[in-house]
Each structure stands twice: as C-alpha cells, then as structure tokens.
Design a protein around this motif. Structure first.
Motif, mmCIF file in Angstrom:
data_model
loop_
_atom_site.group_PDB
_atom_site.id
_atom_site.type_symbol
_atom_site.label_atom_id
_atom_site.label_comp_id
_atom_site.label_asym_id
_atom_site.label_seq_id
_atom_site.Cartn_x
_atom_site.Cartn_y
_atom_site.Cartn_z
ATOM 1 N N VAL A 170 39.959 71.069 15.095
ATOM 2 C CA VAL A 170 39.821 70.190 13.932
ATOM 3 C C VAL A 170 38.353 69.862 13.676
ATOM 4 C CG1 VAL A 170 42.074 69.146 14.407
ATOM 5 C CG2 VAL A 170 40.017 68.023 15.236
ATOM 6 N N ASP A 171 38.113 69.331 12.505
ATOM 7 C CA ASP A 171 36.804 68.837 12.110
ATOM 8 C C ASP A 171 36.679 67.410 12.654
ATOM 9 O OD1 ASP A 171 34.371 68.378 10.863
ATOM 10 O OD2 ASP A 171 35.297 67.863 8.935
ATOM 11 N N THR A 172 36.146 67.262 13.865
ATOM 12 C CA THR A 172 36.173 65.956 14.534
ATOM 13 C C THR A 172 35.339 64.870 13.855
ATOM 14 O OG1 THR A 172 34.520 66.789 16.112
ATOM 15 C CG2 THR A 172 36.830 66.819 16.812
ATOM 16 N N PRO A 173 34.342 65.167 13.024
ATOM 17 C CA PRO A 173 33.726 64.068 12.277
ATOM 18 C C PRO A 173 34.694 63.348 11.338
ATOM 19 C CG PRO A 173 32.229 65.927 12.343
ATOM 20 C CD PRO A 173 33.532 66.392 12.920
ATOM 21 N N ASP A 174 35.863 63.922 11.120
ATOM 22 C CA ASP A 174 36.896 63.304 10.296
ATOM 23 C C ASP A 174 38.008 62.770 11.195
ATOM 24 O OD1 ASP A 174 38.785 62.532 8.460
ATOM 25 O OD2 ASP A 174 39.174 64.549 7.672
ATOM 26 N N ILE A 213 41.819 64.826 23.838
ATOM 27 C CA ILE A 213 40.942 65.089 22.698
ATOM 28 C C ILE A 213 39.552 65.318 23.274
ATOM 29 C CG2 ILE A 213 39.954 64.209 20.559
ATOM 30 C CD1 ILE A 213 42.432 62.416 20.294
ATOM 31 N N TYR A 214 38.950 66.436 22.896
ATOM 32 C CA TYR A 214 37.644 66.819 23.436
ATOM 33 C C TYR A 214 36.649 66.895 22.283
ATOM 34 C CZ TYR A 214 34.065 69.326 26.066
ATOM 35 O OH TYR A 214 32.888 69.688 26.678
ATOM 36 N N ALA A 253 35.942 55.677 16.585
ATOM 37 C CA ALA A 253 37.112 55.919 15.741
ATOM 38 C C ALA A 253 38.075 56.896 16.398
ATOM 39 C CB ALA A 253 36.674 56.441 14.376
ATOM 40 N N ILE A 254 37.544 57.926 17.044
ATOM 41 C CA ILE A 254 38.407 58.914 17.698
ATOM 42 C C ILE A 254 39.065 58.313 18.936
ATOM 43 C CG2 ILE A 254 38.442 61.159 18.862
ATOM 44 C CD1 ILE A 254 36.200 62.019 16.967
ATOM 45 N N ALA A 255 38.338 57.466 19.660
ATOM 46 C CA ALA A 255 38.934 56.788 20.824
ATOM 47 C C ALA A 255 40.121 55.943 20.397
ATOM 48 C CB ALA A 255 37.884 55.930 21.517
ATOM 49 N N ALA A 314 41.550 63.784 10.442
ATOM 50 C CA ALA A 314 41.953 65.134 10.834
ATOM 51 C C ALA A 314 42.401 65.156 12.291
ATOM 52 C CB ALA A 314 40.800 66.108 10.617
ATOM 53 N N VAL A 315 41.723 64.369 13.124
ATOM 54 C CA VAL A 315 42.122 64.263 14.531
ATOM 55 C C VAL A 315 43.506 63.629 14.619
ATOM 56 C CG1 VAL A 315 41.538 63.302 16.777
ATOM 57 C CG2 VAL A 315 39.708 64.086 15.251
ATOM 58 N N LYS A 316 43.704 62.560 13.883
ATOM 59 C CA LYS A 316 44.991 61.879 13.896
ATOM 60 C C LYS A 316 46.114 62.792 13.433
ATOM 61 C CE LYS A 316 47.340 57.800 12.015
ATOM 62 N NZ LYS A 316 47.219 56.615 11.121
ATOM 63 N N ALA A 317 45.855 63.583 12.391
ATOM 64 C CA ALA A 317 46.875 64.484 11.851
ATOM 65 C C ALA A 317 47.256 65.579 12.829
ATOM 66 C CB ALA A 317 46.385 65.089 10.538
#
Length: 400
Positions: A128-132, A147-148, A164-166, A135-138
């Motif tokens: 995924v595009d991790t800056p988004d 999640i890496y 946000a990703i955490a 997209a990670v959530k989806a």
C-alpha cells in the motif's frame, strides 16, 4: 540531558579495572564460568550475565543500552546487518498463515523478504501507499499481524505518518507496527514515541557514519526484544561482532553534529538541483514541493541527508553523471561522512522488476544521493560539473 550530550555519555560504563576513558572491547566468543551452578543459572537467565557472545556480550550490550536510551525504548538488540535486524524483527512477530501490510516504497532486499521469502511460509501480503493511512486501514484483514513502514522511504523519501498508522494498527488486537527509521536515525525521529512497537535501523549507515561496519539494531519493549533475541537471534545467528559494536559506539559520539551537517548540506544541494535544467524532479522531504513535506515537518527534527533525483535523458544521462562525479563516490550504502551516489534501479532495488519500480516512481533515470559533511559548495560544484558535461555531450551528440 539533551541528545548531543546523550550520544556521548548515555549508558557508557567506566572500565572498572583500569579506568579506560573509552569503553573496553570484549572481543571474545565465550566466557569462563565460576562453577556448575552458576553455569546452569546463567544459561537459563542470559540477561543476568554473559555465557556466550551469540547470546550476549558486554560490548554489544553497551551499544544495545545506548540505542534503547536514544530510541526511548525499554530494550534493544544488536545484529550483524540491517537486513538481519529487519528479518529478525519481522519473524519474531508473525506466523505462517498471517497477513502483513507494507509500503510500496521500501528497500529492495526488504521487498524481496516480503514478496519472495515469506510467501514460502504461507504469509500473505498487501502493498500500500503508506503515506495514506486510509489505504493502510483499507488493507487490514482479520489475520493481519504486522504493518511495516519505512520512513523516510528508500529511495524516493516518502514520509509516512507513524502516529496515524499506529492508531490503525492498534485498533485490531495483536497487530504490530515496525518502522525502519534508518534514513532518519534516532537524532531526527523516534518512532516508538509515535506509537510504533519496534524500530529497526541499519547501523551500517548513520549510526556508525564512517562506512566501517555492517550492523543492525532493533529497539522496543523488553518483552518484544526478549522474544527477538530468544529464540530468533539464538537460532538465526545474525550476531553482532563486538568490534563492530565498539566501532559503532565511537561513530555515535558524533551523530548529532554529523546529522546537523548532513541536513544542512542536503537542503542546499536539493535547492540547487531543483532549479537545474538537467533535473526533472528532486525527492527530498525538506522541499515544500515534496508531497510528504508537512508530515516530515510534524514528526521529524530535520529532513536528513538523503535524496533522489530524476535526471533528464534517462539511463544514458545517469551513466555519464555517475562516471563524472569526483567528490561523490559511486558506491552503494549511505549515511557516511563522505558523499555517495548510486543508481537505485540497478543497485539497491535490483530485486524489483522494472514495472514494479516505475509504479512507485523509481525510474531508470534516477540517482540516489547520500549527502555527506563536506563543504556544500564543493558538493554543488561537483554535481554541476557532472550534469554540465552530460548537457554538453548531449549537444555534441545531437549535432553529430
């Protein structure tokens, strides 16, 4: 104390025998144990003493304590390479049949680990595009366990919002977030403070800073680090050599002043290249034109010394530029005091197909610069003369 004092003094033990000002080097594979009972006890409680350097060594232990201190972690683990740290960290938190999410821009060998090695153990993945963060959530699935994220990402310097990703990761029980923070170093970024579970570094790079060792580190909670050490490090054997650990600690004493100079020089170089007629695009998070500039400004204490550059003319122009530089050395790796230039598609990211690379803006005409601590004017002059030669030769070739 503040970080420039901490990199010099934190967790350094004074030599109890001779009072050596510099930490002693314990270059030994094994330790003599006083009696049978103590041998049994220490083999069952390896964090209470030293038995065998594959399990623990006083010199390596001091480096681990320093890394843990700088990363605001409970514990840390030193390993024989950055990829040794990455693979050990990943394998310690996933199992066969689980699902992982990782960024579309990561180091080529990490990409190979996730796409070629782990699927052999029935681990599935989503890129995924991790800056988004959306997209990670989806991409999350019921069996997602990891999640890496690599931020800044190699080589296009994508910046992912760790906090946000955490938050996305920890909404689902059992999901861990690992962040590769090699490009930032602990001087510029502390992922654990932003919610990451583990942070990994290739200590070969900025932590050492002088291109003399190959090493990696992991930092996090004591529970996770203990699991990474036993049984994973015990069985994988990616053990950090004591002399390498000692060299890294010497390099870390200048981490602060080096990183400040790397950042200062890189900004000057990036601004120069952004306005050069032979350059299509500069990937540097310190530039307002970088799509992740605001995220970098929020979670980093500087923008680092790494950038990538798309040169007009593609691979033919890249070949001429890389052969023409005199201050920048043509070499893989990064984070040295001296400046390096490499061609990411054929060097650090050769494991990816051309289609995979182009999809994430790793183009054939792209070079990656590791900006060192030389005088910035000399670095700019070197790049200018190399690019100008390409331009002049291109005109000659056209006229012929």
């Amino acid at each position: 104390m503040k970080i420039n004092t901490d990199v010099l003094h934190a967790e350094q033990e004074r030599d109890p025998v001779y009072g050596s000002h510099v930490s002693p080097l314990y270059q030994t594979s094994t330790f003599v144990l006083p009696n049978f009972d103590e041998a049994v006890r220490l083999n069952q409680n390896i964090d209470q003493g030293f038995v065998y350097s594959r399990f623990g060594n006083p010199t390596v232990n001091e480096l681990e304590r320093k890394i843990a201190y700088l990363e605001h972690a409970e514990a840390a683990l030193g390993l024989a390479s950055g990829l040794g740290a990455i693979s050990t960290a990943v394998m310690s938190v996933i199992k066969g049949g689980e699902h992982i999410i990782f960024g579309d821009v990561i180091y080529g060998c990490t990409f190979a680990l996730f796409t070629k090695v782990l699927p052999e153990f029935h681990v599935t993945y989503s890129i995924v595009d991790t800056p988004d963060p959306a997209a990670v959530k989806a991409a999350m699935k019921p069996n997602t366990s990891l999640i890496y994220v690599e931020t800044p990402a190699n080589p296009t310097l994508k910046i992912s919002d760790i906090e946000a990703i955490a938050e996305v990761a920890h909404r689902q029980e059992g999901v861990k977030l690992i962040v590769d923070s090699t490009f930032a170093s602990p001087y510029l970024q502390n992922p654990l403070d932003l919610g990451a579970d583990l942070v990994v570094h290739s200590a070969t790079k900025y932590l050492c800073g002088h291109g003399t060792v190959t090493a990696g580190v992991i930092a996090g909670s004591k529970k996770l680090i203990d699991k990474a050490r036993m049984p994973y490090l015990q069985c994988f054997g990616a053990v950090l050599d004591p002399f390498a650990a000692w060299q890294i600690m010497q390099g870390m004493k200048t981490l602060g002043i080096r990183m400040e100079r790397h950042c200062e020089n890189a900004m000057k170089v990036a601004l120069f290249l952004e306005n050069h007629p032979m350059v299509d695009h500069v990937y540097y998070p310190g530039l307002p034109s970088h799509p992740s500039h605001e995220t970098a400004k929020k979670q980093m204490r500087g923008y680092g010394g790494m950038m990538s550059v798309d040169i007009k003319g593609g691979i033919a122009a890249v070949r001429k530029v890389m052969n023409a530089t005199r201050v920048f050395s043509l070499a893989t790796s990064l984070g040295n005091v001296d400046s390096l230039i490499q061609h990411s598609p054929s060097m650090s990211h050769f494991d990816m197909t051309q289609e995979e690379r182009h999809r994430v803006s790793i183009f054939d005409g792209q070079v990656r610069l590791s900006v060192g601590i030389e005088d910035a004017d000399d670095l700019i002059h070197d790049l200018d003369q190399a690019l100008s030669k390409v331009h002049e030769r291109s005109k000659d070739e056209v006229s012929n």
